[in-house]
Structures are given as structure tokens and as C-alpha cells.
Write an enzyme that holds these catalytic residues in place. Structure first.
Site, PDB file in Angstrom:
ATOM      1  N   ASP A  54       0.700  -1.168   0.025  1.00  0.00           N
ATOM      2  CA  ASP A  54       0.013  -0.035  -0.011  1.00  0.00           C
ATOM      3  C   ASP A  54       0.921   1.291   0.001  1.00  0.00           C
ATOM      4  OD1 ASP A  54      -1.895   1.805   0.394  1.00  0.00           O
ATOM      5  OD2 ASP A  54      -1.989   1.375   2.685  1.00  0.00           O
ATOM      6  N   ASP A  88      -4.126   3.997   2.607  1.00  0.00           N
ATOM      7  CA  ASP A  88      -5.621   3.586   2.785  1.00  0.00           C
ATOM      8  C   ASP A  88      -5.994   2.286   3.014  1.00  0.00           C
ATOM      9  OD1 ASP A  88      -4.865   2.126   0.407  1.00  0.00           O
ATOM     10  OD2 ASP A  88      -6.535   3.107  -0.689  1.00  0.00           O
ATOM     11  N   ASP A  97      -1.706  -1.223  -3.666  1.00  0.00           N
ATOM     12  CA  ASP A  97      -2.086  -0.347  -5.053  1.00  0.00           C
ATOM     13  C   ASP A  97      -0.832  -0.485  -6.062  1.00  0.00           C
ATOM     14  OD1 ASP A  97      -0.040   1.554  -4.020  1.00  0.00           O
ATOM     15  OD2 ASP A  97      -1.848   2.083  -2.987  1.00  0.00           O
ATOM     16  N   ASP A 126      -5.546 -10.491 -15.434  1.00  0.00           N
ATOM     17  CA  ASP A 126      -6.847 -11.446 -15.243  1.00  0.00           C
ATOM     18  C   ASP A 126      -7.859 -11.175 -15.993  1.00  0.00           C
ATOM     19  OD1 ASP A 126      -8.107 -13.618 -13.828  1.00  0.00           O
ATOM     20  OD2 ASP A 126      -6.923 -13.134 -12.258  1.00  0.00           O
ATOM     21  N   ASP A 178     -10.240 -16.329 -16.081  1.00  0.00           N
ATOM     22  CA  ASP A 178     -11.000 -16.989 -14.808  1.00  0.00           C
ATOM     23  C   ASP A 178     -12.053 -17.773 -15.504  1.00  0.00           C
ATOM     24  OD1 ASP A 178     -11.384 -16.390 -11.853  1.00  0.00           O
ATOM     25  OD2 ASP A 178     -13.355 -15.603 -12.858  1.00  0.00           O
ATOM     26  N   GLU A 206      -8.222 -20.869 -16.369  1.00  0.00           N
ATOM     27  CA  GLU A 206      -8.635 -21.421 -15.111  1.00  0.00           C
ATOM     28  C   GLU A 206      -9.924 -22.409 -15.349  1.00  0.00           C
ATOM     29  OE1 GLU A 206     -10.127 -20.499 -10.712  1.00  0.00           O
ATOM     30  OE2 GLU A 206     -11.025 -19.922 -12.327  1.00  0.00           O
ATOM     31  N   HIS A 253      -4.440 -17.392  -4.704  1.00  0.00           N
ATOM     32  CA  HIS A 253      -5.341 -16.557  -4.060  1.00  0.00           C
ATOM     33  C   HIS A 253      -6.496 -17.369  -3.438  1.00  0.00           C
ATOM     34  CE1 HIS A 253      -6.697 -15.839  -7.766  1.00  0.00           C
ATOM     35  NE2 HIS A 253      -8.096 -15.755  -7.243  1.00  0.00           N
ATOM     36  N   ASP A 254      -6.741 -18.396  -3.973  1.00  0.00           N
ATOM     37  CA  ASP A 254      -8.041 -19.241  -3.673  1.00  0.00           C
ATOM     38  C   ASP A 254      -7.679 -20.330  -2.681  1.00  0.00           C
ATOM     39  OD1 ASP A 254      -9.598 -17.739  -5.262  1.00  0.00           O
ATOM     40  OD2 ASP A 254      -9.303 -18.814  -6.939  1.00  0.00           O
TER      41      ASP A 254
HETATM   42  C1  NOJ Z   1     -11.667 -17.882  -9.600  1.00  0.00           C
HETATM   43  C2  NOJ Z   1     -11.010 -16.973  -8.846  1.00  0.00           C
HETATM   44  O1  NOJ Z   1      -9.771 -17.281  -8.775  1.00  0.00           O
HETATM   45  C3  NOJ Z   1     -11.696 -16.632  -7.561  1.00  0.00           C
HETATM   46  O2  NOJ Z   1     -11.145 -15.870  -6.769  1.00  0.00           O
HETATM   47  C4  NOJ Z   1     -13.143 -15.983  -7.980  1.00  0.00           C
HETATM   48  O3  NOJ Z   1     -13.890 -15.890  -6.811  1.00  0.00           O
HETATM   49  C5  NOJ Z   1     -13.939 -16.995  -8.904  1.00  0.00           C
HETATM   50  N1  NOJ Z   1     -13.013 -17.535  -9.973  1.00  0.00           N
HETATM   51  C6  NOJ Z   1     -15.106 -16.457  -9.634  1.00  0.00           C
HETATM   52  O4  NOJ Z   1     -14.661 -15.302 -10.468  1.00  0.00           O
END
Ligand code: NOJ
Length: 549
Positions: free
Chosen positions: A23, A27, A31, A100, A201, A259, A324-325
Site C-alpha cells: 500500500d 488507505d 495499489d 486477469d 478466469d 482456469e 489466492h483461492d
Molecule cells: C476464480 C477466482 O480465482 C476466484 O477468486 C473467484 O472468486 C472466482 N473465479 C469467480 O470469479
């Protein structure tokens, strides 16, 4: 950037979750200026591509995976000039820029949707998937993957719209030619801006099951059933992807990584075979909850072997253990307590030594671990909150539900990057949007930069080894002792160059008992061992890389 044929095969990609990276304006949200200030750090890792998760304007119900304008930058992340400065800063350092592309759905705030919901007869009426009520209710039993029905009623049209994710993420109607042309023009717009590729995605759901039949999956407590498999990998989806490739990706020599939700290896093949002209490679999306409960090193080994044999002829694949998932890889696959450093290094070496294009997720290179917040209110991720609610609804106590949420939450990977031992781990002068992991005084980039034995130093060394070796980047893969439950041993060879990766993927000592006399000294190791012999006992999570004599 110069793009030779197959250039994507020589990339090492660093994934940035911009909200949590750095950051610059206090905030509490990361960024672009923050990322720019860390480009030298990223370059020092030896990576040559950055994938940014979405930075476009978004109401952020799903942290940017709900886009309301595909052609600008969310002011929260900076200005368009900041993006150009980021792009130039990357290119000056020989780093490709991967963005993305989220086009299975838009945000419900996108202008297309705001218009589409108004009436059945307008320019955007067919941009989304609308269905009349059936017996006054939702058209079928499909659940959105963040909970509840996948259908939402709109009185103005007296119709439901489909959303496979949250109701703030309506699915686009890919049968509509205008929608496809919009997406093609978005890709070309960013291609003209110098973007080098896209991570695409949720792309396996474009064509929906004809006739919208009920999902056969068991229902949740709400009575709705997950609807992802029934809508995955349909022929129409492949046709649409080929159209994107032909009319947009290919003209810019973009690196593309889809993905996808694949249950069978042949599905990967269909997306990632060069001869099919779809994607360069795929990110398989396996719901973390399934994988978390059932994974083992042995299963991982078998999956790698099967994927390799399916794709080695004319395919390619993305190689990663975290993003990140998912929970943090050292917590999920390694040991984030006693053997944290050693197991983090083992996982680093494993990914960098395998064929495919390796992805490093921010923070993994300093051994960042799961965050385990003390209350559900501290979590932000809608799927975690929904999962917690589902557990409570099915009779679990709040303590049990929290424990499960802590284990599987996507927020484990989203806690702010740990730069140093200062306030908020050096991530922000303000209040971070998500809590910093309290272990940051011990685990941070600044401290590890000064330590030759740190996880960070190990990452730099193993990435440099990969970038300098044709055998590791492009060579074949051969497993040794493939039925051993704990030993993970394979060779990467091309022409007269060969390396072996040898690991004890467990928290117990393991006898090596393999003849490695063809190999010389240890090039890299997660322990003090500097040489190998056939009867040595490998320590827990010991891994080394050796070069053939
Ligand atoms: C996969 C993404 O990696 C995830 O973070 C997102 O919630 C879902 N697709 C929906 O776009």
C-alpha cells in the site's frame, strides 16, 4: 517484449494479489504504486512474468472478480498512468505483464447488466442468461458457488438471471454474438496497451447445460445443489475459446492460461493441446475443501505423473501449489510449525524442478503461513463466511465451524505481504483491509534477504537454477521409486544434461535406499547435507537437487 515461439514455456510467473501486496497511500489497500516500489524485489527473485489478479473497477463483492468496467483501472489501485508506469517498469526488467480476464460473468454494476435488467427488449437484453419463473419459482435447483440459488429474480423483467458465483456476478450469455465481440475487443484493447498475456478466469463454464436440467449433486441445507460440473467443459465452451484465440490472443502472441474445472485429464488435454488452438496452459481448479481433506504426497505424485503423460506430446501446464483461492502451501502441504523453513524449501524446489510453467504466489517465497483469525468477523472472503454459515446451519458449534473455516479459508492467502518487522509488516501506514499475520516479526522479506539460509534465498537459488537449465525447463520427466509413499524422486533430462530432485515428503526420517551413484554433488539442499550416498537417512522434509555426472 520479444516473443519467440513457445516463449511461455520459459516463464517463471510471480502472482500478485494487489490488494494485499503493498500500500503506497496509507488507505490500507495495496495499489499499483506499491507494486512499482517493489519491482526490484520481484526482479531479484529471478522471475520473468507477473500475473496481477484483477485491478479493473469493481464493487469488490469478490475482490475484483466482479468487474464493472473492463477498460480502466480501479481508483483504489491507482490511475491509468500508474498502470503504464507499472507496465514499463516490468518491461524494462524483462518481466512480462499478465492480466486477469474475467468474462464468464461481469459485476451486477456493469453498465451492460444495469441496462439488461431493465427490459426484455433493448440493446443489452440478451447479454445475460435470463429465464422465466417455473411454477412461480427459480427455474431449477442450481446453487451459486458462494451459496443460495444460482438464480435471482428481477421484477422489471419478471425473470430470473443466472449467476454461477454470487448474485453480484451475473453470467454472460456467450451464445450472443455481441457479447463475444465485446470480449474480443477488450482483449485487443489490452493487447494494444502492451499486455503480454491473460490468466482467464472460470472459463470452463461458458456454455451452459442445454435445457437447464436440475443438478444431480446432493443439495445443501438451502435445498440447492452445486451446478459447476453440469456446466463444465461443453463443446460450445471450447468453440468460444478457439474464437477468442483466433480473433484476439494469437494476433498478440499472448501467453494464455485458462482456469478450468476439470475432473478428467482428457479435459485438460482439450484446453491445452497446441493442436487445438485454445490455451497455452491451464490452471486446474479443484475446490480446496475436497483437496484439503484428501490430498497426500503419494496422490500428488500420481497426479503429476498422469498429467505429464497426458500432455507431454503437445500440451503444457501451469505448475503451482498455491494461489489466492487456497490456504498457504506450507500450511497445507508442508509443516508450518517444526519444519516450516525446510518444508517451504522442499515445496519451492518441487515446483521449480517440475516441467510446465511454474507460478510463485506472493509471500510463498518467504514461507508465509495460514493466518488463523480468532473470529469469523475478521474474515472477508464471501465463500468462507458462507461455508461457516453452512456449518452452523448443519449443527456444528461456532468453535468447530471457526476451526474449519480457519483451515480452508481463501483469506489465508490474502493476508498482507510481510515486508519487514515494522508496523503492519511494512505493508501499510493505515489500517490493513485484512489482518496481518502476527508472525510477521519473524517471517518477513527484509529479514530473509539478509539470511543466506532463508526460504527467500532458497527460492532465488532454485529459480536461477531453472532459468539456466534447458533440462529443467524443457527436458523430460522420469519418476524413480514411483510407488514409494514418502520419497519423491524424479529426473529431468535433455540431451546430455540431467538433474534429479530427491525428497523425503514427510515429517519422519526415511531411508533413501536408491542408487544415485550416477549423480555428483548436491547443487541445492534444504538441509546441511552437501553430498549423498545410497544408504543415507533423509531427515523430515529433506530435499536436494543433484546433477548427473
Ligand atoms: C476464480 C477466482 O480465482 C476466484 O477468486 C473467484 O472468486 C472466482 N473465479 C469467480 O470469479
Amino acid at each position: 517484449m520479444e516473443k519467440r515461439k513457445d516463449w511461455y514455456k520459459d516463464l517463471v510467473v510471480y502472482q500478485i494479489y494487489p490488494r494485499s501486496f503493498m500500500d503506497s497511500d496509507g488507505d490500507g489497500i495495496g495499489d499499483l504504486r506499491g507494486i512499482i516500489s517493489k519491482l526490484d524485489y520481484i526482479a531479484s527473485l529471478g522471475v520473468n512474468a507477473i500475473w496481477l489478479t484483477p485491478i479493473y473497477p469493481s464493487p469488490c463483492y469478490d475482490n475484483g472478480y466482479d468487474i464493472s468496467d473492463y477498460r480502466s483501472i480501479d481508483p483504489m489501485y491507482g490511475t491509468f498512468d500508474d498502470f503504464i508506469a507499472f507496465r514499463d517498469g516490468c518491461h524494462e526488467r524483462g518481466i512480462a505483464v499478465i492480466m486477469d480476464l474475467v468474462v464468464n460473468h461481469t459485476s451486477s454494476h456493469h453498465e451492460w447488466f444495469r441496462e439488461s435488467r431493465k427490459s426484455r427488449n433493448g440493446k443489452y437484453s440478451d447479454y445475460y442468461i435470463w429465464h422465466d419463473p417455473v411454477d412461480g419459482k427459480e427455474p431449477n435447483n442450481w446453487a451459486g458457488s458462494f451459496g443460495g440459488s444460482a438464480w435471482e429474480y428481477v421484477p422489471e423483467r419478471d425473470q430470473y438471471y443466472l449467476h454461477l458465483f454470487s448474485k453480484e456476478q451475473p453470467d454472460l450469455n456467450w451464445e450472443c454474438e455481441d457479447v463475444r465481440n465485446e470480449v474480443i475487443s477488450i482483449i485487443r484493447y489490452w493487447g494494444d496497451m502492451g499486455v503480454d498475456g491473460f490468466r482467464v478466469d472460470a472459463i470452463s463454464y461458458l456454455e451452459k447445460a442445454p435445457g437447464f436440467p436440475d443438478s444431480p449433486e446432493p443439495p445443501f441445507s438451502t435445498g440447492f445443489s452445486i451446478a459447476m460440473d453440469i456446466n463444465s467443459n461443453r463443446e460450445g465452451t471450447h468453440r468460444y475459446i478457439r474464437e477468442l484465440n483466433e480473433k484476439a490472443f494469437a494476433s498478440y502472441h499472448m501467453m494464455t492460461v485458462g482456469e478450468v474445472n476439470c475432473r478428467m485429464l482428457s479435459d485438460y488435454h482439450d484446453y491445452a493441446s497446441q493442436s487445438r488452438h485454445e490455451f497455452d496452459m491451464c490452471i486446474p481448479f479443484v475446490p480446496p475443501i475436497v483437496e484439503i481433506n484428501t490430498w497426500s504426497p503419494f496422490k500428488m505424485k500420481k497426479t503429476i505423473m498422469e498429467t505429464y503423460s497426458e500432455l507431454k506430446e503437445d500440451g503444457w501446464w501451469a505448475c503451482f501449489l498455491s494461489n489466492h483461492d487456497k490456504p498457504r502451501q506450507v500450511s497445507l502441504y508442508g509443516d508450518d510449525r517444526i519444519y516450516r523453513s525446510r518444508s517451504a524449501k522442499l515445496l519451492a524446489a518441487l515446483i521449480q524442478m517440475l516441467p510446465g510453467t511454474p507460478f510463485v504466489y506472493q509471500g510463498e517465497e518467504i514461507g508465509m503461513a495460514n493466518v488463523y483469525y480468532g473470529s469469523i468477523d475478521e474474515y472477508n472472503d464471501p465463500s468462507t463466511v458462507d461455508f461457516y454459515g453452512e456449518l452452523i446451519a448443519t449443527g456444528h458449534s461456532p468453535a468447530e465451524a471457526l476451526r474449519e473455516a480457519q483451515r480452508v479459508s481463501r483469506d489465508n492467502a490474502r493476508s498482507p505481504m510481510q515486508w519487514n518487522a515494522d508496523k503492519n509488516a511494512g505493508f501499510s501506514d493505515g489500517t490493513p483491509w485484512l489482518g496481518v499475520n502476527p508472525d510477521y516479526k519473524e517471517w518477513n522479506a527484509e529479514k530473509e534477504e539478509e539470511d543466506a539460509d532463508s526460504v527467500l534465498s532458497f527460492y532465488k537459488a532454485v529459480i536461477a537454477l531453472r532459468r539456466g537449465s534447458n533440462a529443467i525447463r524443457r527436458g523430460g520427466l522420469e519418476f524413480i521409486a514411483e510407488d514409494d509413499e514418502r520419497l519423491f524422486i524424479f529426473e529431468r533430462a535433455l540431451d546430455d544434461e540431467a538433474y534429479a530432485f530427491v525428497a523425503n515428503f514427510s515429517d519422519k526420517p526415511a531411508l533413501l535406499s536408491i542408487d544415485l551413484s550416477d549423480y555428483g554433488s548436491v547443487v541445492l539442499s534444504t538441509t546441511e547435507h552437501k553430498s549423498i550416498d545410497s544408504d543415507m537417512v533423509l531427515e523430515p522434509y529433506e530435499a536436494f537437487i543433484v546433477k548427473r555426472k
